[in-house]
Design a protein around this motif. Structure first.
Motif, PDB file in Angstrom:
ATOM      1  N   TYR A 128       0.847  -1.191   0.000  1.00 41.09           N
ATOM      2  CA  TYR A 128       0.000   0.000   0.000  1.00 41.09           C
ATOM      3  C   TYR A 128       0.881   1.238   0.000  1.00 41.09           C
ATOM      4  N   ASP A 130       0.450   6.004  -0.481  1.00 40.53           N
ATOM      5  CA  ASP A 130      -0.245   7.233  -0.111  1.00 40.53           C
ATOM      6  C   ASP A 130      -1.384   7.534  -1.078  1.00 40.53           C
ATOM      7  N   LEU A 131      -2.268   8.413  -0.625  1.00 43.99           N
ATOM      8  CA  LEU A 131      -3.493   8.747  -1.359  1.00 43.99           C
ATOM      9  C   LEU A 131      -3.683  10.254  -1.382  1.00 43.99           C
ATOM     10  N   TYR A 133      -6.713  12.959  -1.833  1.00 45.84           N
ATOM     11  CA  TYR A 133      -8.098  13.351  -2.046  1.00 45.84           C
ATOM     12  C   TYR A 133      -8.087  14.608  -2.917  1.00 45.84           C
ATOM     13  N   TRP A 146      -3.248  12.014   2.155  1.00 38.31           N
ATOM     14  CA  TRP A 146      -3.233  10.937   3.143  1.00 38.31           C
ATOM     15  C   TRP A 146      -1.851  10.299   3.098  1.00 38.31           C
ATOM     16  N   SER A 148       0.684   7.888   4.537  1.00 34.69           N
ATOM     17  CA  SER A 148       0.629   6.675   5.331  1.00 34.69           C
ATOM     18  C   SER A 148       1.997   6.370   5.931  1.00 34.69           C
ATOM     19  N   ALA A 163      -4.595   3.347   3.606  1.00 40.43           N
ATOM     20  CA  ALA A 163      -5.615   3.890   2.704  1.00 40.43           C
ATOM     21  C   ALA A 163      -6.093   2.759   1.792  1.00 40.43           C
ATOM     22  N   THR A 166      -5.412   2.288  -1.988  1.00 40.12           N
ATOM     23  CA  THR A 166      -4.035   2.032  -2.399  1.00 40.12           C
ATOM     24  C   THR A 166      -3.584   0.609  -2.081  1.00 40.12           C
TER      25      THR A 166
END
Length: 257
Positions: A128, A130-131, A133, A146, A148, A163, A166
């Motif tokens: 996984y 990062d994200l 928005y 986001w 992580s 997240a 991801t």
């Protein structure tokens, strides 16, 4: 040392195939971005599976015309997004499975390549990252980053979770832990991750890079009413899995970390 061949030279097989599930419903305004972001991935062995909730707009036409890597389309009424995910899981052939909703899209063309390089290590169960928005109308406008981090056992007690958009998992993780529980209508992804990370203690790798752009106000809402219902379900999931928390500290971390 045996070197991995360039990806364009890899023999296509289920072992190095990745399945990407996209759940959609009335997604005419956004799904082309989703499809295009899968189309341009540099990794070759991708099957894209569309699980549509019987859309009546132009969603399916866009899938037909732009889904260059779409293998399967299933369009019928469902019991919600987590029911749709389970339908997709039943159709996947890949060794690795990712979920990309119809209002989300990959950040750049090498996301899947980077994911599959991690899964060359047979001990890795999950990857996984990062994200971002982004604004639902202007996807260049970042609303929240986001960021992580690597998962440590017990992190769910501290309100941390990866997240979900991801997250990529081996199909064996689903076989071992089961799919999504559709009675969690607002936080089925959280309950699932709690189960696989905290209960089954899978081995995960965090990559400090952006995998996905996610539009705000999508399938999971964002209203105060939705957030309340989601948090009640999160509490139910924690209680059902006997994870004890201090509620005030837990939710202060959740909102302000």
């Amino acid at each position: 040392m045996q070197l991995t061949p360039p990806y364009h030279e890899l023999k296509m097989s289920k072992k190095n195939k990745i399945s990407i599930i996209t759940a959609s419903f009335q997604s005419q305004k956004t799904i082309k971005d989703t499809l295009d972001s899968v189309n341009i991935q540099s990794y070759p062995n991708i099957e894209h599976i569309i699980i549509d909730g019987a859309s009546s707009d132009g969603t399916l036409d866009l899938v037909k015309n732009h889904g260059k890597r779409v293998k399967t389309v299933l369009s019928e009424p469902d019991k919600g997004i987590f029911d749709a995910y389970n339908k997709g899981l039943a159709l996947c052939e890949g060794e690795v499975i990712g979920i990309l909703n119809s209002d989300d899209f990959y950040y750049e063309p090498h996301v899947i390549r980077d994911v599959m390089r991690q899964f060359e290590d047979a001990s890795v169960d999950a990857v996984y990252a990062d994200l971002l928005y982004v604004d639902k109308d202007d996807t260049d406008k970042v609303v929240r980053y986001w960021k992580s981090r690597a998962y440590c056992d017990g992190d769910f007690k501290k309100s941390f979770s990866p997240a979900h958009p991801t997250l990529f998992l081996r199909r064996s993780v689903y076989s071992k832990s089961g799919g999504f529980k559709s009675d969690y209508r607002y936080s089925g992804d959280y309950e699932f991750m709690l189960r696989v990370f905290h209960i089954h203690k899978i081995n995960s790798v965090y990559l400090p890079q952006i995998f996905v752009k996610m539009r705000t106000g999508g399938a999971t809402g964002g209203s105060i009413k939705f957030i309340k219902k989601q948090n009640l379900e999160i509490l139910r999931a924690l209680e059902n899995h006997d994870v004890r928390i201090y509620k005030a500290l837990f939710f202060s971390r959740k909102f302000f970390d």
